[in-house]
Design a protein around this motif. Sequence first.
Motif, PDB file in Angstrom:
ATOM      1  N   PRO A 196       0.826  -1.212   0.000  1.00 25.55           N
ATOM      2  CA  PRO A 196       0.000   0.000   0.000  1.00 25.55           C
ATOM      3  C   PRO A 196       0.852   1.250   0.000  1.00 25.55           C
ATOM      4  O   PRO A 196       2.030   1.222   0.396  1.00 25.55           O
ATOM      5  CB  PRO A 196      -0.793  -0.124   1.312  1.00 25.55           C
ATOM      6  CG  PRO A 196       0.094  -0.919   2.205  1.00 25.55           C
ATOM      7  CD  PRO A 196       0.804  -1.905   1.304  1.00 25.55           C
ATOM      8  N   ILE A 197       0.273   2.343  -0.444  1.00 24.10           N
ATOM      9  CA  ILE A 197       0.927   3.649  -0.414  1.00 24.10           C
ATOM     10  C   ILE A 197       0.084   4.560   0.461  1.00 24.10           C
ATOM     11  O   ILE A 197      -1.125   4.699   0.246  1.00 24.10           O
ATOM     12  CB  ILE A 197       1.070   4.243  -1.824  1.00 24.10           C
ATOM     13  CG1 ILE A 197       1.945   3.327  -2.692  1.00 24.10           C
ATOM     14  CG2 ILE A 197       1.664   5.647  -1.767  1.00 24.10           C
ATOM     15  CD1 ILE A 197       1.987   3.732  -4.152  1.00 24.10           C
ATOM     16  N   GLY A 205      -3.537  19.575   2.026  1.00 16.24           N
ATOM     17  CA  GLY A 205      -3.014  18.291   1.576  1.00 16.24           C
ATOM     18  C   GLY A 205      -4.071  17.205   1.557  1.00 16.24           C
ATOM     19  O   GLY A 205      -3.960  16.232   0.795  1.00 16.24           O
ATOM     20  N   GLY A 206      -5.103  17.340   2.400  1.00 13.70           N
ATOM     21  CA  GLY A 206      -6.206  16.389   2.380  1.00 13.70           C
ATOM     22  C   GLY A 206      -6.954  16.417   1.060  1.00 13.70           C
ATOM     23  O   GLY A 206      -7.360  15.374   0.533  1.00 13.70           O
ATOM     24  N   CYS A 207      -7.162  17.610   0.526  1.00  9.93           N
ATOM     25  CA  CYS A 207      -7.803  17.740  -0.791  1.00  9.93           C
ATOM     26  C   CYS A 207      -6.929  17.108  -1.868  1.00  9.93           C
ATOM     27  O   CYS A 207      -7.436  16.432  -2.784  1.00  9.93           O
ATOM     28  CB  CYS A 207      -8.033  19.213  -1.118  1.00  9.93           C
ATOM     29  SG  CYS A 207      -9.156  20.072  -0.004  1.00  9.93           S
ATOM     30  N   LEU A 208      -5.638  17.315  -1.751  1.00  9.78           N
ATOM     31  CA  LEU A 208      -4.692  16.761  -2.712  1.00  9.78           C
ATOM     32  C   LEU A 208      -4.722  15.230  -2.677  1.00  9.78           C
ATOM     33  O   LEU A 208      -4.748  14.571  -3.722  1.00  9.78           O
ATOM     34  CB  LEU A 208      -3.292  17.284  -2.381  1.00  9.78           C
ATOM     35  CG  LEU A 208      -2.187  17.182  -3.432  1.00  9.78           C
ATOM     36  CD1 LEU A 208      -2.633  17.765  -4.763  1.00  9.78           C
ATOM     37  CD2 LEU A 208      -0.932  17.882  -2.922  1.00  9.78           C
ATOM     38  N   ALA A 209      -4.763  14.661  -1.478  1.00  8.30           N
ATOM     39  CA  ALA A 209      -4.801  13.207  -1.335  1.00  8.30           C
ATOM     40  C   ALA A 209      -6.084  12.624  -1.918  1.00  8.30           C
ATOM     41  O   ALA A 209      -6.057  11.603  -2.619  1.00  8.30           O
ATOM     42  CB  ALA A 209      -4.671  12.835   0.143  1.00  8.30           C
ATOM     43  N   LEU A 221      -4.318   2.541  -1.976  1.00  8.73           N
ATOM     44  CA  LEU A 221      -3.956   3.740  -1.221  1.00  8.73           C
ATOM     45  C   LEU A 221      -4.626   3.733   0.147  1.00  8.73           C
ATOM     46  O   LEU A 221      -5.751   3.265   0.296  1.00  8.73           O
ATOM     47  CB  LEU A 221      -4.384   4.998  -1.974  1.00  8.73           C
ATOM     48  CG  LEU A 221      -3.743   5.260  -3.337  1.00  8.73           C
ATOM     49  CD1 LEU A 221      -4.371   6.481  -3.994  1.00  8.73           C
ATOM     50  CD2 LEU A 221      -2.235   5.453  -3.200  1.00  8.73           C
ATOM     51  N   VAL A 222      -3.916   4.258   1.134  1.00  9.40           N
ATOM     52  CA  VAL A 222      -4.482   4.500   2.462  1.00  9.40           C
ATOM     53  C   VAL A 222      -4.350   5.992   2.719  1.00  9.40           C
ATOM     54  O   VAL A 222      -3.238   6.524   2.778  1.00  9.40           O
ATOM     55  CB  VAL A 222      -3.754   3.702   3.559  1.00  9.40           C
ATOM     56  CG1 VAL A 222      -4.384   3.990   4.920  1.00  9.40           C
ATOM     57  CG2 VAL A 222      -3.791   2.214   3.264  1.00  9.40           C
ATOM     58  N   LEU A 223      -5.488   6.673   2.841  1.00 12.70           N
ATOM     59  CA  LEU A 223      -5.484   8.119   3.045  1.00 12.70           C
ATOM     60  C   LEU A 223      -5.659   8.431   4.530  1.00 12.70           C
ATOM     61  O   LEU A 223      -6.560   7.890   5.184  1.00 12.70           O
ATOM     62  CB  LEU A 223      -6.609   8.791   2.257  1.00 12.70           C
ATOM     63  CG  LEU A 223      -6.748   8.475   0.771  1.00 12.70           C
ATOM     64  CD1 LEU A 223      -7.814   9.362   0.137  1.00 12.70           C
ATOM     65  CD2 LEU A 223      -5.427   8.638   0.050  1.00 12.70           C
ATOM     66  N   ALA A 333     -10.381   4.321  -1.912  1.00 12.89           N
ATOM     67  CA  ALA A 333      -9.288   4.023  -0.989  1.00 12.89           C
ATOM     68  C   ALA A 333      -9.775   3.908   0.446  1.00 12.89           C
ATOM     69  O   ALA A 333     -10.861   4.368   0.807  1.00 12.89           O
ATOM     70  CB  ALA A 333      -8.213   5.112  -1.088  1.00 12.89           C
ATOM     71  N   GLU A 334      -8.952   3.286   1.273  1.00 10.86           N
ATOM     72  CA  GLU A 334      -9.181   3.227   2.714  1.00 10.86           C
ATOM     73  C   GLU A 334      -8.847   4.600   3.290  1.00 10.86           C
ATOM     74  O   GLU A 334      -7.800   5.169   2.977  1.00 10.86           O
ATOM     75  CB  GLU A 334      -8.258   2.153   3.308  1.00 10.86           C
ATOM     76  CG  GLU A 334      -8.614   1.704   4.696  1.00 10.86           C
ATOM     77  CD  GLU A 334      -7.744   0.543   5.153  1.00 10.86           C
ATOM     78  OE1 GLU A 334      -7.822   0.189   6.329  1.00 10.86           O
ATOM     79  OE2 GLU A 334      -6.980   0.012   4.314  1.00 10.86           O
ATOM     80  N   VAL A 335      -9.729   5.140   4.138  1.00  9.67           N
ATOM     81  CA  VAL A 335      -9.572   6.517   4.603  1.00  9.67           C
ATOM     82  C   VAL A 335      -9.687   6.586   6.121  1.00  9.67           C
ATOM     83  O   VAL A 335     -10.572   5.972   6.718  1.00  9.67           O
ATOM     84  CB  VAL A 335     -10.631   7.449   3.967  1.00  9.67           C
ATOM     85  CG1 VAL A 335     -10.460   8.880   4.467  1.00  9.67           C
ATOM     86  CG2 VAL A 335     -10.545   7.410   2.445  1.00  9.67           C
ATOM     87  N   LEU A 336      -8.784   7.334   6.747  1.00  8.50           N
ATOM     88  CA  LEU A 336      -8.861   7.669   8.167  1.00  8.50           C
ATOM     89  C   LEU A 336      -8.869   9.184   8.280  1.00  8.50           C
ATOM     90  O   LEU A 336      -7.929   9.852   7.832  1.00  8.50           O
ATOM     91  CB  LEU A 336      -7.667   7.093   8.928  1.00  8.50           C
ATOM     92  CG  LEU A 336      -7.502   7.540  10.392  1.00  8.50           C
ATOM     93  CD1 LEU A 336      -8.688   7.103  11.238  1.00  8.50           C
ATOM     94  CD2 LEU A 336      -6.196   7.002  10.984  1.00  8.50           C
ATOM     95  N   VAL A 337      -9.938   9.744   8.852  1.00  4.69           N
ATOM     96  CA  VAL A 337     -10.056  11.193   9.007  1.00  4.69           C
ATOM     97  C   VAL A 337      -9.822  11.551  10.473  1.00  4.69           C
ATOM     98  O   VAL A 337     -10.476  11.011  11.371  1.00  4.69           O
ATOM     99  CB  VAL A 337     -11.443  11.701   8.568  1.00  4.69           C
ATOM    100  CG1 VAL A 337     -11.527  13.223   8.720  1.00  4.69           C
ATOM    101  CG2 VAL A 337     -11.727  11.306   7.126  1.00  4.69           C
ATOM    102  N   LEU A 338      -8.875  12.457  10.717  1.00  2.00           N
ATOM    103  CA  LEU A 338      -8.584  12.954  12.058  1.00  2.00           C
ATOM    104  C   LEU A 338      -9.089  14.388  12.147  1.00  2.00           C
ATOM    105  O   LEU A 338      -8.652  15.249  11.375  1.00  2.00           O
ATOM    106  CB  LEU A 338      -7.081  12.896  12.336  1.00  2.00           C
ATOM    107  CG  LEU A 338      -6.406  11.534  12.085  1.00  2.00           C
ATOM    108  CD1 LEU A 338      -4.909  11.628  12.354  1.00  2.00           C
ATOM    109  CD2 LEU A 338      -7.037  10.455  12.944  1.00  2.00           C
TER     110      LEU A 338
END
Length: 710
Positions: A196-197, A205-209, A221-223, A333-338
């Motif tokens: 994974p990347i 940068g969140g918008c970019l990802a 991808l893991v965001l 993609a797999e996403v984790l939002v903080l």
Amino acid sequence: MASVVTFRVSPCFGRNSEFKPSFRVRAEKSGGSDLSVLSSGGVSVNERGSLMGEKERKRSLLDGGNGRLKSRVEKKLVKEMVSEELEVLWDDGYGTNSVKDYLDAAKDMTNSDGGPPRWFCPVECGRPIKDSPVLLFLPGLDGVGMGLILHHKALGKVFEVQCLHIPAHDRTPFEGLVKLVEETVRLKHASRPNSPIYLVGDSFGGCLALAVAARNPNIDLVLILVNPATSFGRSQLQPLFPILEAIPDGLHVTIPYLLSLVMGEPLKMATVGINNKLPPTQKIEQLSGNLTALLPRLSGLADIIPKETLIWKLKLLKSASAYANSRLHAVKAEVLVLASDKDNMLPSREEAHRLKNLLPKCTIRCFENNGHTLMLEDSMNLLTLIKGTCKYRRSRRHDFTSDFLPPSMSEYRYAFDEVAGLIRFASCSAMFSTMEDGKIVEGLAGVPDEGPVLLVGYHMLMGFELSCLVEAFLREKKIMVRGIAHPELFWGKFSTSSDEFSLPDWMKVMGALPVTPTYLFKALSTKSHVLLYPGGAREALHYKGEQYKLFWPNQPEFVRMAARFGATIVPFGTVGEDDIAELVLDYHDLMKIPVVNDRIKEAIESGIRIRDETNGEVGNQALFIPAMLPKLPGRFYYLFGKPITLQGREDLVENREEANEVYLQVKSEVEQCIDYLLKKREEDPYRSIIDRTIYRALYSPLDQVPAFKP
């Protein structure tokens, strides 16, 4: 072949600039034309500008329970474990850097800055362990790329970290930045298609990802999105942005101070690295010193983000938000939002919930007391968040055994001082173990240091004993005990019931494994110390009058599994639940309450069952929260019985009768341990918390309060 040459350069990497204070760097050229510059002072620069589904998990793996394992498990190869390269209680460096270091590094990098956007690797990240995935950090409004400076050392152990630097005077449009990141992602994917990347996007940068993920749905991808700026259109500060353009240049120097108050929580920034155990006066002195050192550095933000750059970045932010929002439907993609609750720039918590509803594989964690600059504030190590949400993996699927990262020293301190500190203080656990000659001694000397070891025992009410047991093994033996836990903690509603980083997350950080034959097999095959409760939830959620009664299934499967690997079984007993709380309403009482019983029935129907209906009473593992009344705390006692070695007993794998004899022996030993402790605790002069507190104040710390003589 790679060539290495050492020379000196200006920290700003500027072109045709005047002489600046310099520092040592190392340049590496490997094969192609890429040139990397590694700096002993902080960064390296790359010159080139370029789960299995929940339902499937629930139903396919749960073919057994605690002690109810498949009679036949096919031997599989276990991937090389991360923990073989990373020792328990390793130094993750969290707290050694602070926002002061960020401001100093940002100032060095932006002085006479020029050139196109580019990647660099912070030297303090060091060399990662084998097969570490790539992590690309995409910065926020500042564009410096040093936003993870508090986390560099920890992340660098288990990731190949690269950070994007966007010079202050660069005017690359958003689509150009997307293509730059996309090109890097595709190159990394081509070289390691099964790995994974990770894209860590802070604010902008969140918008970019998200944009890169939407354009590349077939790449793994893991965001990790930190207060993503996809909510920029709803920012509380929207009415003020046009005013920035009208501010005279002479007054722009005041903008950094205003931004620092809006974007972050200065107190949370200043508390990074301050030990919570310090006396209040010392904590205040350190906090005051940190604030005093921080404030003068804020003026440097005017150089990091000049007026023209700030206006450009706000326009860039607007286009980035619109671009990312228009393509959310394409993100697989797999996403984790903080998200920070006190984000004064963006409605981050509201945005986190919106993204969770829109993205198919999205997890959120919220932080009540933090501001917009979450990664620069005193909150939690980013690597801890990744581990606790099961996002760290080195292949297409997360494996709880091979992808497990042992807890670091900072995680150990936080988990057992802050998270479990109250129960540890109240219970002041007393540990005893049995030597080979049958002698009972204080401490854990009787438990073998070399695995595989299977700890089999009694599960107290609500699992009160867990944190103290795991902490004792880490403190005394530096051994990570891998607890076999109910799958609801991993894939059920309990795992998603809270947006905060809570107890289930910490249990994963501390090595919890789902209760499946596969993971018990893997844990024993890697010579781990494994904690197994055959009574499971039925024991931990027992009814009135059932304390210290075992509810074990009749199948000796864990004995046969242990024999297969020549493991040592250590039976143990624990007592003390009746000294901590009184059970007021159990399952039968709660089912008589109209509204509550509907909730319990709903939870049972939608939950994960790990027992067969044929198991009778032991199969009744309904999950509920009993009503309890706290007592003036007594004490927890643990006794680990004489080890039962199964080395050379491979015959137990096929001989069920002899395996059952060993099983009954283990069960009997557990009952004897409980009886012993119930009797001997009456002789403990420090059973009461009052007596223990007086002793601690006069003589010793928490883990050195004596108990009865064995």
